[in-house]
Motif scaffolding. Structure first.
Motif, PDB file in Angstrom:
ATOM      1  N   ILE A   1     -49.841  41.968 -15.434  1.00  0.00           N
ATOM      2  CA  ILE A   1     -48.738  42.736 -14.786  1.00  0.00           C
ATOM      3  C   ILE A   1     -47.278  42.415 -15.599  1.00  0.00           C
ATOM      4  CG2 ILE A   1     -46.959  42.573 -12.692  1.00  0.00           C
ATOM      5  CD1 ILE A   1     -49.393  44.099 -11.936  1.00  0.00           C
ATOM      6  N   LYS A   2     -47.189  41.352 -16.200  1.00  0.00           N
ATOM      7  CA  LYS A   2     -46.186  41.076 -17.010  1.00  0.00           C
ATOM      8  C   LYS A   2     -46.140  42.163 -18.363  1.00  0.00           C
ATOM      9  CE  LYS A   2     -44.778  36.886 -18.913  1.00  0.00           C
ATOM     10  NZ  LYS A   2     -45.168  35.466 -19.083  1.00  0.00           N
ATOM     11  N   GLU A   3     -47.225  42.121 -18.926  1.00  0.00           N
ATOM     12  CA  GLU A   3     -47.403  43.020 -20.003  1.00  0.00           C
ATOM     13  C   GLU A   3     -47.288  44.486 -19.678  1.00  0.00           C
ATOM     14  OE1 GLU A   3     -51.327  41.983 -21.545  1.00  0.00           O
ATOM     15  OE2 GLU A   3     -50.684  39.957 -21.807  1.00  0.00           O
ATOM     16  N   LEU A   4     -47.863  44.771 -18.633  1.00  0.00           N
ATOM     17  CA  LEU A   4     -47.627  46.282 -17.797  1.00  0.00           C
ATOM     18  C   LEU A   4     -46.206  46.464 -17.848  1.00  0.00           C
ATOM     19  CD1 LEU A   4     -49.374  48.713 -16.841  1.00  0.00           C
ATOM     20  CD2 LEU A   4     -48.900  47.661 -14.549  1.00  0.00           C
ATOM     21  N   LYS A   5     -45.479  45.605 -17.299  1.00  0.00           N
ATOM     22  CA  LYS A   5     -43.984  45.888 -17.106  1.00  0.00           C
ATOM     23  C   LYS A   5     -43.229  46.043 -18.238  1.00  0.00           C
ATOM     24  CE  LYS A   5     -41.153  43.173 -14.609  1.00  0.00           C
ATOM     25  NZ  LYS A   5     -40.959  42.093 -13.703  1.00  0.00           N
ATOM     26  N   ALA A   6     -43.657  45.467 -19.328  1.00  0.00           N
ATOM     27  CA  ALA A   6     -42.790  45.516 -20.573  1.00  0.00           C
ATOM     28  C   ALA A   6     -43.364  46.786 -21.160  1.00  0.00           C
ATOM     29  CB  ALA A   6     -43.310  44.345 -21.596  1.00  0.00           C
ATOM     30  N   THR A   7     -44.287  47.675 -20.803  1.00  0.00           N
ATOM     31  CA  THR A   7     -44.607  48.907 -21.561  1.00  0.00           C
ATOM     32  C   THR A   7     -43.822  50.112 -20.511  1.00  0.00           C
ATOM     33  OG1 THR A   7     -46.490  49.444 -20.073  1.00  0.00           O
ATOM     34  CG2 THR A   7     -46.915  48.178 -22.315  1.00  0.00           C
ATOM     35  N   ILE A   8     -43.295  49.748 -19.555  1.00  0.00           N
ATOM     36  CA  ILE A   8     -42.391  50.785 -18.824  1.00  0.00           C
ATOM     37  C   ILE A   8     -41.146  50.469 -18.592  1.00  0.00           C
ATOM     38  CG2 ILE A   8     -42.647  52.168 -16.468  1.00  0.00           C
ATOM     39  CD1 ILE A   8     -45.040  50.190 -15.772  1.00  0.00           C
ATOM     40  N   SER A   9     -40.184  51.374 -19.051  1.00  0.00           N
ATOM     41  CA  SER A   9     -38.721  50.913 -19.024  1.00  0.00           C
ATOM     42  C   SER A   9     -38.208  52.320 -18.280  1.00  0.00           C
ATOM     43  CB  SER A   9     -38.144  51.013 -20.353  1.00  0.00           C
ATOM     44  OG  SER A   9     -38.507  52.018 -21.212  1.00  0.00           O
ATOM     45  N   GLU A  10     -38.769  53.479 -18.340  1.00  0.00           N
ATOM     46  CA  GLU A  10     -38.132  54.670 -17.818  1.00  0.00           C
ATOM     47  C   GLU A  10     -38.182  54.713 -16.235  1.00  0.00           C
ATOM     48  OE1 GLU A  10     -36.174  56.905 -19.971  1.00  0.00           O
ATOM     49  OE2 GLU A  10     -36.430  54.657 -20.942  1.00  0.00           O
ATOM     50  N   ASP A  11     -39.393  54.584 -15.874  1.00  0.00           N
ATOM     51  CA  ASP A  11     -39.820  54.939 -14.508  1.00  0.00           C
ATOM     52  C   ASP A  11     -39.358  54.120 -13.125  1.00  0.00           C
ATOM     53  OD1 ASP A  11     -40.924  56.239 -11.945  1.00  0.00           O
ATOM     54  OD2 ASP A  11     -42.576  56.955 -12.823  1.00  0.00           O
ATOM     55  N   PRO A  12     -38.209  54.031 -12.396  1.00  0.00           N
ATOM     56  CA  PRO A  12     -37.829  53.231 -11.706  1.00  0.00           C
ATOM     57  C   PRO A  12     -38.750  53.155 -10.427  1.00  0.00           C
ATOM     58  CG  PRO A  12     -36.201  55.086 -11.782  1.00  0.00           C
ATOM     59  CD  PRO A  12     -37.224  55.407 -12.748  1.00  0.00           C
ATOM     60  N   ASN A  13     -39.396  54.119 -10.003  1.00  0.00           N
ATOM     61  CA  ASN A  13     -40.533  54.162  -8.815  1.00  0.00           C
ATOM     62  C   ASN A  13     -41.562  53.253  -9.099  1.00  0.00           C
ATOM     63  OD1 ASN A  13     -38.680  55.598  -6.985  1.00  0.00           O
ATOM     64  ND2 ASN A  13     -39.807  57.535  -7.755  1.00  0.00           N
TER      65      ASN A  13
ATOM     66  N   ILE B   1     -44.695  48.406  -9.225  1.00  0.00           N
ATOM     67  CA  ILE B   1     -45.046  47.219  -9.924  1.00  0.00           C
ATOM     68  C   ILE B   1     -44.669  45.643  -9.360  1.00  0.00           C
ATOM     69  CG2 ILE B   1     -45.130  45.857 -12.098  1.00  0.00           C
ATOM     70  CD1 ILE B   1     -46.981  48.248 -11.905  1.00  0.00           C
ATOM     71  N   TRP B   2     -43.472  45.916  -8.682  1.00  0.00           N
ATOM     72  CA  TRP B   2     -42.856  44.819  -8.136  1.00  0.00           C
ATOM     73  C   TRP B   2     -43.541  44.365  -6.868  1.00  0.00           C
ATOM     74  CZ3 TRP B   2     -40.664  43.550  -3.185  1.00  0.00           C
ATOM     75  CH2 TRP B   2     -39.768  42.563  -3.250  1.00  0.00           C
ATOM     76  N   VAL B   3     -44.219  45.519  -6.088  1.00  0.00           N
ATOM     77  CA  VAL B   3     -44.943  45.332  -4.936  1.00  0.00           C
ATOM     78  C   VAL B   3     -46.215  44.696  -5.202  1.00  0.00           C
ATOM     79  CG1 VAL B   3     -45.985  46.293  -3.114  1.00  0.00           C
ATOM     80  CG2 VAL B   3     -43.661  47.163  -3.690  1.00  0.00           C
TER      81      VAL B   3
ATOM     82  N   TYR C   1     -34.318  48.168  -6.868  1.00  0.00           N
ATOM     83  CA  TYR C   1     -33.581  48.881  -8.147  1.00  0.00           C
ATOM     84  C   TYR C   1     -34.478  48.692  -9.207  1.00  0.00           C
ATOM     85  CZ  TYR C   1     -30.175  49.465  -4.347  1.00  0.00           C
ATOM     86  OH  TYR C   1     -29.730  49.647  -3.126  1.00  0.00           O
ATOM     87  N   SER C   2     -35.197  49.782  -9.687  1.00  0.00           N
ATOM     88  CA  SER C   2     -36.123  49.582 -10.850  1.00  0.00           C
ATOM     89  C   SER C   2     -36.939  48.342 -11.107  1.00  0.00           C
ATOM     90  CB  SER C   2     -35.361  49.652 -12.274  1.00  0.00           C
ATOM     91  OG  SER C   2     -34.519  51.039 -12.122  1.00  0.00           O
ATOM     92  N   GLY C   3     -37.603  47.859  -9.988  1.00  0.00           N
ATOM     93  CA  GLY C   3     -38.527  46.726  -9.876  1.00  0.00           C
ATOM     94  C   GLY C   3     -37.762  45.297  -9.775  1.00  0.00           C
ATOM     95  N   GLU C   4     -36.495  45.595  -9.335  1.00  0.00           N
ATOM     96  CA  GLU C   4     -35.576  44.202  -8.894  1.00  0.00           C
ATOM     97  C   GLU C   4     -34.944  44.416  -7.456  1.00  0.00           C
ATOM     98  OE1 GLU C   4     -32.194  41.556 -10.931  1.00  0.00           O
ATOM     99  OE2 GLU C   4     -32.926  43.248 -12.032  1.00  0.00           O
ATOM    100  N   MET C   5     -35.017  43.263  -6.814  1.00  0.00           N
ATOM    101  CA  MET C   5     -34.672  43.182  -5.321  1.00  0.00           C
ATOM    102  C   MET C   5     -33.027  42.738  -5.453  1.00  0.00           C
ATOM    103  SD  MET C   5     -35.731  41.441  -1.673  1.00  0.00           S
ATOM    104  CE  MET C   5     -36.914  42.374  -1.366  1.00  0.00           C
ATOM    105  N   ALA C   6     -32.458  43.565  -4.949  1.00  0.00           N
ATOM    106  CA  ALA C   6     -30.686  43.215  -4.606  1.00  0.00           C
ATOM    107  C   ALA C   6     -30.640  42.039  -3.727  1.00  0.00           C
ATOM    108  CB  ALA C   6     -30.177  44.354  -4.536  1.00  0.00           C
ATOM    109  N   LYS C   7     -29.993  41.035  -4.175  1.00  0.00           N
ATOM    110  CA  LYS C   7     -29.808  39.787  -3.375  1.00  0.00           C
ATOM    111  C   LYS C   7     -28.247  39.558  -3.229  1.00  0.00           C
ATOM    112  CE  LYS C   7     -34.209  37.714  -3.663  1.00  0.00           C
ATOM    113  NZ  LYS C   7     -34.967  37.341  -4.826  1.00  0.00           N
ATOM    114  N   SER C   8     -27.749  38.905  -2.144  1.00  0.00           N
ATOM    115  CA  SER C   8     -26.385  38.674  -2.038  1.00  0.00           C
ATOM    116  C   SER C   8     -26.326  37.255  -2.329  1.00  0.00           C
ATOM    117  CB  SER C   8     -25.800  39.197  -0.757  1.00  0.00           C
ATOM    118  OG  SER C   8     -26.239  38.626   0.221  1.00  0.00           O
ATOM    119  N   ILE C   9     -25.715  36.674  -3.131  1.00  0.00           N
ATOM    120  CA  ILE C   9     -25.769  35.320  -3.299  1.00  0.00           C
ATOM    121  C   ILE C   9     -24.452  34.695  -3.086  1.00  0.00           C
ATOM    122  CG2 ILE C   9     -26.026  33.556  -5.309  1.00  0.00           C
ATOM    123  CD1 ILE C   9     -27.329  35.827  -7.054  1.00  0.00           C
TER     124      ILE C   9
END
Ligand SMILES: [Zn+2]
Ligand SMILES: [Zn+2]
Length: 285
Positions: free
Chosen positions: A47-59, A64-66, A165-173
């Motif tokens: 999954i880590k390697e896969l993520k590195a190859t996708i930079s454009e598609d936010p969906n 991939i995050w899921v 947002y593009s594979g990252e969850m927004a959190k309030s810290i």
């Protein structure tokens, strides 16, 4: 039309990974947790390697995050059972709670069916002695967005906490804790990890320890555990066991037991029946 995720590509990937997920669950059933762990490590690397190859598609990045959440769920699931079968009940609880966090996330962002895990783990949770939790309330100066770093309620931040947002969850810290406001005791907190801890050998763990015995003696497999049947039973308090009805009551009233405390001599306890039935692993995934 996609079945589980928002992109056909991720859907296809999930289907391709299913046989691996199943073989991990079979390893769990055989209590070969180390072997399962190796497969999970390989999946996470993939999954880590896969993520590195996708930079454009936010969906796709969100999907991939899921998928990564799902791999983490299988991981936490295996660790929960690994700890239980090793009679390490205290630490199994934390992994169990991680499973629930991941199940919530997967359900929120996909249509992946996690019912098998959710049903079984909710039943498992009931075997633990925890029902009161501590929850800490505190006052903080402000909340910062984990993605853009701005104040979460400033116009500069466009992110909603809990969204992807593009594979990252927004959190309030929470920033700069000013004071601890209160510590509450509650039955249904957001985070159930803050509990009064028992020892692994405490009789409070009798029910889950019994389940562990059934599993380690191969009465049934992990995936076969389906739920519980809980009923109330009335039983005499120990001091009144085999106590004659016509004897003078223990309370010192000088009356016969049958005319005095007999109705108060019973206690109500839970009788828990563990349900298991053989079922194919394809039912899980
Ligand atoms: Zn933001
Ligand atoms: Zn009495």
């Amino acid at each position: 039309m996609s079945n589980y995720l928002s992109t056909a590509k991720a859907d296809h990937l999930f289907d391709e990974l299913k046989p691996i997920f199943r073989s991990i669950l079979i390893d769990h059933n055989r209590h070969q947790f180390k072997k399962a762990q190796e497969l999970i490590n390989a999946l996470q690397e993939f999954i880590k390697e896969l993520k590195a190859t996708i930079s454009e598609d936010p969906n796709l990045l969100n999907d991939i995050w899921v998928l990564n959440c799902f791999i983490q769920l299988i991981d936490a699931y295996g660790r929960t059972w690994e700890k239980i079968t090793a009679n390490q009940f205290v630490s199994s609880w934390d992994y169990l709670q991680s499973c629930f966090d991941l199940i919530r996330a997967i359900k929120k962002f996909s249509k992946i069916n996690v019912q098998f895990f959710e049903q079984q783990l909710l039943a498992l949770e009931k075997l633990y002695p925890y029902n009161v939790f501590f929850s800490v309330g505190m006052v903080v100066e402000y909340f910062e967005c984990s993605i853009c770093g701005h104040h979460i309620d400033s116009p500069n931040c466009i992110h909603l906490p809990g969204n992807l947002y593009s594979g990252e969850m927004a959190k309030s810290i929470g920033k700069n804790i000013m004071q601890i406001d209160h510590i509450a005791m509650t039955h249904n907190p957001h985070d159930k990890r803050c509990v009064v801890k028992y020892n692994d050998t405490d009789e409070a763990f009798n029910a889950v320890s019994y389940l562990a015995t059934l599993l380690t003696s191969n009465k049934f497999q992990i995936s076969d555990f389906t739920g519980l049947e809980i009923s109330k039973v009335q039983s005499l308090k120990p001091e009144y066991k085999n106590y004659g009805r016509n004897k003078i009551c223990l309370c010192g009233s000088n009356k016969k037991f049958k005319n005095c405390c007999i109705t108060k001599a019973f206690i109500e306890t839970d009788h828990i029946k563990i349900l298991a039935t053989h079922r194919p692993i394809e039912l899980a995934i």
